[in-house]
Design a protein around this motif. Structure first.
Motif, mmCIF file in Angstrom:
data_model
loop_
_atom_site.group_PDB
_atom_site.id
_atom_site.type_symbol
_atom_site.label_atom_id
_atom_site.label_comp_id
_atom_site.label_asym_id
_atom_site.label_seq_id
_atom_site.Cartn_x
_atom_site.Cartn_y
_atom_site.Cartn_z
ATOM 1 N N GLY A 159 76.323 -34.512 -4.395
ATOM 2 C CA GLY A 159 76.170 -35.069 -5.746
ATOM 3 C C GLY A 159 75.482 -34.079 -6.668
ATOM 4 N N CYS A 160 76.069 -32.891 -6.780
ATOM 5 C CA CYS A 160 75.379 -31.768 -7.463
ATOM 6 C C CYS A 160 75.400 -31.881 -8.983
ATOM 7 N N GLY A 161 76.142 -32.853 -9.534
ATOM 8 C CA GLY A 161 76.190 -32.970 -10.994
ATOM 9 C C GLY A 161 76.755 -31.701 -11.619
ATOM 10 N N GLU A 207 80.536 -32.641 -5.263
ATOM 11 C CA GLU A 207 80.422 -33.592 -6.386
ATOM 12 C C GLU A 207 81.732 -34.379 -6.428
ATOM 13 N N LYS A 208 81.632 -35.703 -6.556
ATOM 14 C CA LYS A 208 82.868 -36.493 -6.471
ATOM 15 C C LYS A 208 83.624 -36.622 -7.796
ATOM 16 N N THR A 218 84.716 -33.846 -3.895
ATOM 17 C CA THR A 218 85.040 -34.849 -2.885
ATOM 18 C C THR A 218 83.901 -35.848 -2.804
ATOM 19 N N ASP A 219 84.119 -36.893 -1.987
ATOM 20 C CA ASP A 219 83.067 -37.886 -1.775
ATOM 21 C C ASP A 219 82.246 -37.504 -0.543
ATOM 22 N N ALA A 220 80.943 -37.674 -0.636
ATOM 23 C CA ALA A 220 80.055 -37.291 0.470
ATOM 24 C C ALA A 220 80.360 -38.038 1.770
ATOM 25 N N ASN A 277 69.721 -34.695 -4.531
ATOM 26 C CA ASN A 277 68.869 -34.794 -5.719
ATOM 27 C C ASN A 277 69.325 -35.934 -6.615
ATOM 28 N N PHE A 278 68.462 -36.919 -6.785
ATOM 29 C CA PHE A 278 68.690 -37.999 -7.745
ATOM 30 C C PHE A 278 70.033 -38.690 -7.506
ATOM 31 N N ASP A 330 72.599 -41.807 -6.660
ATOM 32 C CA ASP A 330 72.646 -43.147 -7.239
ATOM 33 C C ASP A 330 71.830 -44.096 -6.350
ATOM 34 N N THR A 350 66.556 -30.129 -11.494
ATOM 35 C CA THR A 350 67.960 -30.475 -11.734
ATOM 36 C C THR A 350 68.091 -30.964 -13.178
ATOM 37 N N GLU A 351 69.342 -31.252 -13.588
ATOM 38 C CA GLU A 351 69.533 -31.764 -14.959
ATOM 39 C C GLU A 351 68.848 -33.120 -15.144
ATOM 40 N N PHE A 352 69.045 -34.019 -14.170
ATOM 41 C CA PHE A 352 68.423 -35.343 -14.287
ATOM 42 C C PHE A 352 66.903 -35.225 -14.214
HETATM 43 C C1 LIG Z 1 72.520 -39.302 -10.923
HETATM 44 S S1 LIG Z 1 73.584 -37.949 -10.817
HETATM 45 C C2 LIG Z 1 72.522 -36.594 -10.341
HETATM 46 C C3 LIG Z 1 73.166 -35.247 -10.555
HETATM 47 C C4 LIG Z 1 72.301 -34.045 -10.120
HETATM 48 N N1 LIG Z 1 72.075 -34.071 -8.698
HETATM 49 C C5 LIG Z 1 70.988 -34.009 -10.868
HETATM 50 O O1 LIG Z 1 69.954 -34.308 -10.247
HETATM 51 O O2 LIG Z 1 71.005 -33.690 -12.060
HETATM 52 C C6 LIG Z 1 74.434 -38.304 -9.297
HETATM 53 C C7 LIG Z 1 75.667 -37.445 -9.109
HETATM 54 O O3 LIG Z 1 76.154 -37.654 -7.787
HETATM 55 C C8 LIG Z 1 77.548 -37.842 -7.824
HETATM 56 N N2 LIG Z 1 77.856 -38.702 -6.664
HETATM 57 C C9 LIG Z 1 77.497 -40.007 -6.508
HETATM 58 N N3 LIG Z 1 77.907 -40.477 -5.306
HETATM 59 C C10 LIG Z 1 78.545 -39.439 -4.701
HETATM 60 C C11 LIG Z 1 79.213 -39.300 -3.465
HETATM 61 N N4 LIG Z 1 79.318 -40.338 -2.621
HETATM 62 N N5 LIG Z 1 79.768 -38.114 -3.151
HETATM 63 C C12 LIG Z 1 79.689 -37.060 -4.022
HETATM 64 N N6 LIG Z 1 79.076 -37.138 -5.226
HETATM 65 C C13 LIG Z 1 78.504 -38.298 -5.560
HETATM 66 C C14 LIG Z 1 77.823 -38.492 -9.169
HETATM 67 O O4 LIG Z 1 79.158 -38.292 -9.616
HETATM 68 C C15 LIG Z 1 76.797 -37.805 -10.055
HETATM 69 O O5 LIG Z 1 77.301 -36.605 -10.633
#
Ligand SMILES: C[S@@+](CC[C@H](N)C(=O)[O-])C[C@H]1O[C@@H](n2cnc3c(N)ncnc32)[C@H](O)[C@@H]1O
Length: 233
Positions: A49-51, A72-73, A98-100, A118-119, A121, A195-197
């Motif tokens: 979930g690298c954003g 990142e999905k 892809t999805d984690a 990092n951060f 959901d 990170t950005e968040f």
């Molecule tokens: C809240 S954002 C945080 C982004 C970044 N890590 C930061 O801290 O700025 C969560 C990110 O994780 C991605 N994400 C959520 N569930 C995921 C999953 N199962 N597999 C891959 N990416 C995922 C989302 O699309 C989103 O870009």
């Protein structure tokens, strides 16, 4: 925070960033070091979930000997990260869209040294706790792809997710260290990459929670949970 608007011409733009993106990343399973052109002993860092990639790019830059694979999905968000890495010209980072939940398709057993989360959901407990990237079903996959002594570095602004994650990691046989509920006012802040968040939360004065979870170095791999208790559905 607002969702990113879908970007235009995604396939063409991804192809134009060929060094940072792979059309068939499953083919790289077990071969990330050779494919990324780093030496055979290089550490493999994975981010989930690298954003938009700020943390991945900065961490890869600080660790030029490491092979860094960020996941990142969301396609548009992945593209933003890839274009940022390409503009920065950092060679030891790449991205998988892809999805984690599919992580074991992309990494061999014991291929990774470190995973960053990092951060992610927070998914409320009433809602879908099994979707949390720190749920024990995910941790079982991380245990597979991590080397003995491998680490997961976890940061969140969400105290309840943090408490839940501590329980899940400890029950899954990880040892926790560098635990803090206020990273930016701790001794670890000096070396912390935001990170950005994280930057947005810091500007609002919110405390950041962080721990490092480590697997035993002796290679003990016995699964601590029955398979029925860790499925992700
Ligand atoms: C809240 S954002 C945080 C982004 C970044 N890590 C930061 O801290 O700025 C969560 C990110 O994780 C991605 N994400 C959520 N569930 C995921 C999953 N199962 N597999 C891959 N990416 C995922 C989302 O699309 C989103 O870009």
């Amino acid at each position: 925070m607002a969702r990113m608007r879908k970007k235009k011409n995604i396939p063409e733009r991804l192809k134009a960033c060929g060094d940072y993106w792979f059309a068939v990343p499953v083919a790289n399973r077990g071969h990330w070091r050779e494919i990324m052109g780093v030496n055979a002993e290089a550490k493999v860092f994975v981010e989930l979930g690298c954003g938009k990639g700020t943390f991945a790019i900065e961490t890869a830059k600080k660790n030029p000997d490491v092979c860094y694979v960020a996941i990142e999905k969301d396609e548009s968000v992945t593209l933003a990260a890839i274009e940022k890495a390409a503009a920065a010209g950092i060679k030891n980072v790449c991205f998988i869209c892809t999805d984690a939940t599919l992580i074991t398709n992309y990494f061999d057993a014991e291929e990774a040294d470190r995973i960053y989360i990092n951060f992610c959901d927070p998914w409320s407990k009433r809602d879908k706790p099994k979707r949390r990237l720190t749920y024990r079903g995910f941790l079982a996959m991380y245990r597979t792809i991590l080397k003995p002594g491998g680490q997961v570095h976890f940061k969140t602004d969400d105290a309840r997710l943090f408490d839940f994650s501590i329980e899940e990691f400890e029950a899954s046989g990880f040892h926790l260290s560098a635990v803090t509920r206020d990273l930016h006012r701790s001794v670890w802040d000096e070396t912390n990459v935001r990170t950005e968040f994280e930057q947005k939360f810091a500007e609002r004065g919110l405390p950041i929670h962080r721990f490092v979870a480590e697997l035993p170095a002796n290679g003990e791999r016995e699964e601590p949970f029955a398979a029925s208790s860790i499925n992700l559905r």
